[in-house]
Each structure stands twice: as C-alpha cells, then as structure tokens.
Design an enzyme around this catalytic site. Sequence first.
Site, mmCIF file in Angstrom:
data_model
loop_
_atom_site.group_PDB
_atom_site.id
_atom_site.type_symbol
_atom_site.label_atom_id
_atom_site.label_comp_id
_atom_site.label_asym_id
_atom_site.label_seq_id
_atom_site.Cartn_x
_atom_site.Cartn_y
_atom_site.Cartn_z
ATOM 1 N N ASP A 46 40.441 43.370 42.952
ATOM 2 C CA ASP A 46 40.784 44.709 43.200
ATOM 3 C C ASP A 46 40.771 45.394 41.637
ATOM 4 O OD1 ASP A 46 42.977 43.300 42.047
ATOM 5 O OD2 ASP A 46 44.309 43.983 43.503
ATOM 6 N N ASP A 90 39.568 40.259 47.387
ATOM 7 C CA ASP A 90 41.005 40.399 47.140
ATOM 8 C C ASP A 90 41.562 41.126 48.128
ATOM 9 O OD1 ASP A 90 41.892 39.222 44.570
ATOM 10 O OD2 ASP A 90 41.463 41.057 43.333
ATOM 11 N N GLU A 189 46.199 33.422 35.723
ATOM 12 C CA GLU A 189 45.899 34.552 34.882
ATOM 13 C C GLU A 189 46.898 34.642 33.710
ATOM 14 O OE1 GLU A 189 45.021 38.397 36.538
ATOM 15 O OE2 GLU A 189 44.757 39.204 34.703
HETATM 16 O O1 KIV Z 1 41.048 41.790 40.372
HETATM 17 C C1 KIV Z 1 40.556 40.692 39.649
HETATM 18 O O2 KIV Z 1 39.231 41.062 39.066
HETATM 19 C C2 KIV Z 1 41.118 39.602 39.519
HETATM 20 C C3 KIV Z 1 40.563 38.618 38.499
HETATM 21 C C4 KIV Z 1 40.830 39.098 37.016
HETATM 22 C C5 KIV Z 1 41.198 37.330 38.695
HETATM 23 O O3 KIV Z 1 41.865 39.264 40.200
#
Ligand code: KIV
Length: 266
Positions: A46, A90, A189
């Site tokens: 996201d 996501d 993260e």
């Molecule tokens: O939204 C995203 O790109 C992520 C990564 C940074 C792990 O969750």
Amino acid sequence: MNKRITAATLAKAKAANEKSVWLTAYDTASAGLAEAAGVDVLLVGDSLGMVALGFDSTIPVTLDHMIHHTAAVVRGTGCSDKPGAWVVCDLPFGTYQQSPEQAFETSVRVLQETGCDAVKLEGGVPMAETIRFLSDRGIAVVAHIGLTPQSVKKFGSYRPRGNNPAEHDAILEDAKAVAEAGAVALVLECVPAELAQTITETLPVPTVGIGAGVGCDAQVLVWHDLLGLSGKNPPFAPAYTNLREQITTAIAAWSGDVRKGTFPEQ
Ligand code: KIV
C-alpha cells in the site's frame, strides 16, 4: 510454462538457508521486469499510495486501488524465462482490522478479483486471531510487524521500532503470535538487526526484512527506492541506479528536440 514460486518455495528456501528476494511492484510493466530479473516475490504494497498515487500516507489507499494495481501486477507475471513470481497484495487500512470476518471478505475479493497468491496485513498479537481465521480457511497470510505505516496517526511518526526493552519484547511476542497463528511469511520493518536475527533463527516462518539488517531470510525494497526514482531514500535502502536522472535527462533531450523542430527527423 515455467514453474511458479509458492509459499512452499519460500519455506524450502528458509530451510536450505537460501535468501529470497522480494520487491514491490504496482503495474504490469514493472512486474514483468522484476520477474525477468529473478525476483521471487512481488509485493503490491500500500506504499502504492505514497509512491504512485500522491498521498502523504498509506491511510487513504482503498481496496479498489489495491485490487486495480494487484491485478495489473499479476498480468505482468508468468511471461519471463524465470519462475513465475509469487504475488502478495497488502490489505489497506480499514479493510481488515474490524473482525476476522471482515478480513476474510476483503481477502476473498482480493484473491478472486486479482489472481494474486497471498494477502499481507499489519499487526502482531492483536491480529493473530484474524491470521488464524484466514489461514484455517485456506488463505496465505503474510504478517507485517515492527514499523507498521498504517498506524502512523497513532504513533505520530515513521520512527524505527524495538529500540527500547518494552518495544523489543513486544515485537518478539508479535512475531511468535503471528507465526503460531499460521502466517506464511513475516515482514519485519525497521527493527534492530539483532532482534530480526533472533526472530529468524528461532521461528519457523520465513522473515522478510526492510531496514532490519542482514539476518532475515529475505529482503524487500520499494521499487522507487531501489531504482533511484523517489528522490529521497531511507538510509537502509540505497538506490542501485539513478533512474530519476536518466528519465529526466531523456525527456529533456526529446523535449529540446521538439522545441528546436528536429523531432521527428525529416
Ligand atoms: O507497502 C509496502 O510497500 C510495504 C513494504 C515496505 C514492506 O509494506
């Protein structure tokens, strides 16, 4: 047709102590390029909202945005001479936190309307019941703990997590809870490298680090950071090329030719 990467491929790689490579992607062209370069997993993060849609956080990203872009990424896979990349979508803010049932309904839409392989959601202990609910119903879930950008309004910043004893212990508990609940992979993260290494060595679930040191089973970066498109990289994500400069130089050269009247050639 080439074999596709699966959740089992990632588990086998962990068992064999082989690193896996994850990269974000948001459209068909970038998905095809990343897969051709040998990337194992394409994460339609996201982060889409911030790097491609112009929002200042991931909060405004909707399920329709995620489905639109994830379907495009899936269409870009399976066309290279490399194994087809595993595609993870996501779940955006507000589409899964209310209840396991809400998360299930959202995940079903994502899987049916995009053809992707897994969903990712943010949260540790508080999301364990939801992860188990989805996993028990056949859905591959990637958990995301440590710095969880969808909680930026609660924490007030994107600062790294786990640098004090209370947070350190809480992250360890989060990791154990999501692993026990059946997460097939775990994004860590911005947590201390030694904590990420401990989690990687003690839990069976493949870990995916971003700003979490070298000890994880896999690494993930945001497309725009890796390729020098964002103009401002986080310290843990050095750009491997400067596409921003290359693109603006090419556009300026063409633009100059148009203004001079030398494009197109006679
Ligand atoms: O939204 C995203 O790109 C992520 C990564 C940074 C792990 O969750």
